[in-house]
Each structure stands twice: as structure tokens, then as C-alpha cells.
Write a protein that holds these residues in place. Structure first.
Motif, short mmCIF file in Angstrom:
data_model
loop_
_atom_site.label_atom_id
_atom_site.label_comp_id
_atom_site.label_asym_id
_atom_site.label_seq_id
_atom_site.Cartn_x
_atom_site.Cartn_y
_atom_site.Cartn_z
N LYS A 68 40.64 19.64 -7.86
CA LYS A 68 41.73 20.36 -7.30
C LYS A 68 43.05 20.33 -8.54
O LYS A 68 43.49 21.39 -8.49
N THR A 111 38.59 20.80 -0.66
CA THR A 111 39.24 21.30 -1.95
C THR A 111 39.19 22.52 -2.39
O THR A 111 40.10 23.20 -2.84
N THR A 114 41.26 24.92 -0.18
CA THR A 114 42.92 24.77 -0.22
C THR A 114 43.10 25.70 -1.45
O THR A 114 44.57 25.84 -1.40
#
Length: 388
Positions: A68, A111, A114
Motif C-alpha cells: 500500500k 490493497t 484501493t
């Protein structure tokens, strides 16, 4: 320790990747913070004696946070998911370890989703491919752990058997000295009883009792000598199938109501071993099975990798774990008229021939004795060639 070393050195790896891909050093404070936190927790986990599920869950969260925070390197960092999945499957015995590949795949998918960098189709393909890898490495870890556990159990059993064999060898040497010490005075007592029986003034009933007991003691001493006697130095060729049939016929006449099943290969198995010792061991095992079986005795023979394996099973009362530890000890017997030396002799022959004799439960409900010895097997074709 490996987690701490890994987290401590990861910073240098990220710098190297930055230089390779961008030509400049990129410092991501978020990534450095995650690595520092992971290193701290890894250091604290060193004080735990055993691995626990929370350690591997921490690994998965850490890897997802790295992806991320530094999405440019996701194709490298995503490989790290394989490590907590594999080692959780390897170290943890719980069936809940199947959750780790599921959690890894879920956090990895969330992850990537997003970031908004991938279409639904691309995301589906990536999750499918990584999912296959995650579950495959989970199965590999479980399989590897199971094989190592079985191997460790097998080695421990061999070490325990080796230790017991050394005890038996010392016991056999003591038996030899004891048998020779008893044999000479016993012979004198028996001769004196025979002379006294010729007199009309002696108590015939008492003399018969003495004679019967001395004869019984003579049988015990002879068995003791058999137990302690060195193996035959002379080896002869033995047809295993024919020898077993001879033993079965001689024992079967005493138990005509019991059936016997032979599971022996069609081709003849010819081996080179000390005949008397080998015959004694096999006959004692088969005789013991006939004595304890209710209705049937099953004898199977196989020869693989220069190891002869002869198993004798019965449908008798069987042997519990406590009895299995003592069944090969001299004088241990649950039979009224037994000397307790038959299986001890068979065990001793197996040890001296470099093999082993083990006892377990039979599928027929009784006991199963397996004699395994290394042998010099003679091919029948070679014998035919020699004769020509």
C-alpha cells in the motif's frame, strides 16, 4: 530472529530497488515507519519460545502495508506473502492455517483495489494467479511438515530399537554364562535321580516329581543355550517358501482345527543365511501365532531391496502396548506351559543377522510379528547358468 534480520535489512533492499528503477533514492517515510514497527515487534517476539499464529498474521499485515505504501514495487513485495503462508503451514499444527492464504489473498486484493490502478478484469487475473500460488505453497508446507514429522518419528523409533537391542545383547551374554553354570549340576541331579529310582526303598512318587521337574528344567536350560549360542558360521541356500511350508506342516498337526493362509510370491525366493538359526527364529514365530490364534494364521513373505520381510499374523487376543514392550524379554510369557524364550530366541537371531523383529496389531484382531533381515538373494537364473 529471521524476521528481525529481514526487517532490518529491508531498508537497504528498497534503496537498491529505487536506484535500479528510478536512478535516484526515494525515501518513503510511511514505508520506513512500517519497517521500523515490524522490526520492533519482531524483536519482542524473540522472547516467545514457540511460533504462534499472531506472528504470521503480523507478517501478512506488514506485507500488505508495504504494498500500500510503495505500490511501484508490488510485483516484488507480493512474493513475500509466500513466506508466512509456507512457514505457518510448516510450524503450526492447527487446521486453521488454511486461513492464512485466504487472509493473504483478501488483504492483497483489497490493497490493489484501493489503488484504483487496475480494472476488474486485471484484478481478477492477478488474484487468481496469486491465489493458486498461495494455496499451493500452503499445501507444500503441510506436506513437508508431515514428512519431516514422520521421518523424526521413524528415526526415534529406530534409536529406541537400537537401544533395546544393545540391552538384549548384554542379556544374551549373561544368559550364556548362567546356562552353562546350571547345566552341569542339573546333569548331576538328573543322574542321581535315575540311580535312586532303581532302588525299591525310595519314594517313587517323590522321584517321579523330581524327574519331571529336572526334565522341565533341562528344556529351559537347552532353550537358554539356544538363546545364547552364536549363530551358525556356515551359510546355506534356503528356499524360503519350502522352509515355511515344512514348518507350517510340522506345527499344524498340533492344531488341526486352525487354518493357515500363505501369502507368498509364486517365484521361489532363495536366500543364503545360517540355516539352523534362521529356521529356529521362523519356527518360533509361527508356533507362537498358532498357539494364540483362534481360528486362522496368516503368513506373508516379500523381498525388496535385499530385505526379506516375513510377517506372521493371527486373530487371537492381540498384544497391548505394555506387553509389546516385554514380549521379547527372556522368561516373559502368558502361557501356562511356556518358557518365555521362543520369541526371545527369534529376536536375538534377528539382531545378530543385522535385522529386526517387531510386533504390532494385526488387521485380523490379533498380533502381527514382522521379521526383517538383510539377505544375500540368489537369482534362479544365475543358478541355472552355473549348472550349465
Amino acid at each position: 530472529m529471521s524476521r528481525f534480520i529481514f526487517s532490518s535489512s529491508l531498508f537497504l533492499i528498497l534503496i537498491s530497488l529505487s536506484l535500479w528503477r528510478e536512478g535516484i533514492i526515494i525515501f518513503n517515510i510511511y514505508s520506513i515507519g512500517i519497517i521500523f514497527l515490524y522490526a520492533t515487534v519482531s524483536l519482542l517476539s524473540l522472547f516467545y519460545k514457540k511460533e504462534n499464529p499472531y506472528d504470521f498474521l503480523l507478517d501478512i499485515i506488514f506485507i500488505s502495508a508495504l504494498i500500500k505504501s510503495n505500490i511501484l514495487y508490488w510485483d516484488y513485495i507480493a512474493i513475500l506473502y509466500l513466506f508466512p503462508i509456507f512457514f505457518s503451514s510448516f510450524f503450526l499444527e492447527s487446521g486453521f492455517t488454511i486461513l492464512f492464504p485466504i487472509i493473504s489473498l483478501a488483504t492483497y486484493g483489497i490493497t490493489l483495489y484501493t489503488t484504483g490502478m487496475y480494472t476488474f478484469q486485471d484484478l481478477t487475473v492477478k488474484l487468481f494467479l496469486n491465489g493458486v500460488a498461495f494455496f499451493a505453497i500452503h499445501i507444500a508446507g503441510k506436506t513437508f511438515a508431515r514428512k519431516l514429522k514422520n521421518q523424526a518419528t521413524y528415526i526415534a523409533r529406530l534409536e529406541e530399537e537400537k537401544r533395546k537391542n544393545e540391552v538384549f545383547k548384554r542379556l544374551y551374554r549373561i544368559s550364556a554364562d548362567l546356562a552353562h553354570e546350571i547345566k552341569n549340576p542339573l546333569a548331576s541331579i538328573k543322574a542321581a535321580v535315575d540311580l535312586m529310582s532303581e532302588s525299591d526303598t525310595c519314594n517313587k512318587r517323590l522321584l517321579e516329581l523330581l524327574k519331571r521337574e529336572t526334565d522341565r528344567l533341562s528344556v529351559v536350560v537347552n532353550d537358554f543355550l539356544m538363546l545364547s549360542r552364536p549363530l551358525d558360521s556356515h551359510k546355506t541356500d534356503i528356499n524360503v517358501k519350502e522352509m515355511i511350508k515344512q514348518i507350517v506342516e510340522s506345527v499344524r498337526c498340533m492344531y488341526p482345527q486352525k487354518k493357515v493362509k500363505l501369502v507368498i510370491p509364486d517365484e521361489n525366493i532363495v536366500i543364503t543365511v545360517p540355516y539352523k538359526s534362521f529356521y529356529s527364529a521362523v519356527s518360533n514365530i509361527i508356533k507362537n501365532a498358532f498357539e494364540w490364534s483362534k481360528t486362522i494364521v496368516v503368513i506373508s513373505v516379500s523381498c525388496q531391496k535385499k530385505i526379506l520381510k516375513l510377517c506372521v499374523e493371527d486373530n487371537g487376543p492381540g498384544i497391548d502396548e505394555e506387553t509389546g514392550e516385554k514380549v521379547f524379554e527372556p522368561f516373559f510369557t502368558k502361557k501356562k506351559d511356556g518358557t518365555g524364550l521362543g520369541l526371545a530366541i527369534a529376536k536375538r537371531v534377528a539382531i545378530e543377522m543385522g535385522g529386526r523383529l517387531i510386533v504390532s496389531s494385526s488387521i485380523y484382531g490379533g498380533a502381527k510379528f514382522c521379521l526383517e533381515i538383510p539377505i544375500e538373494q540368489k537369482e534362479e537364473n544365475d543358478e541355472s547358468a552355473d549348472s550349465r
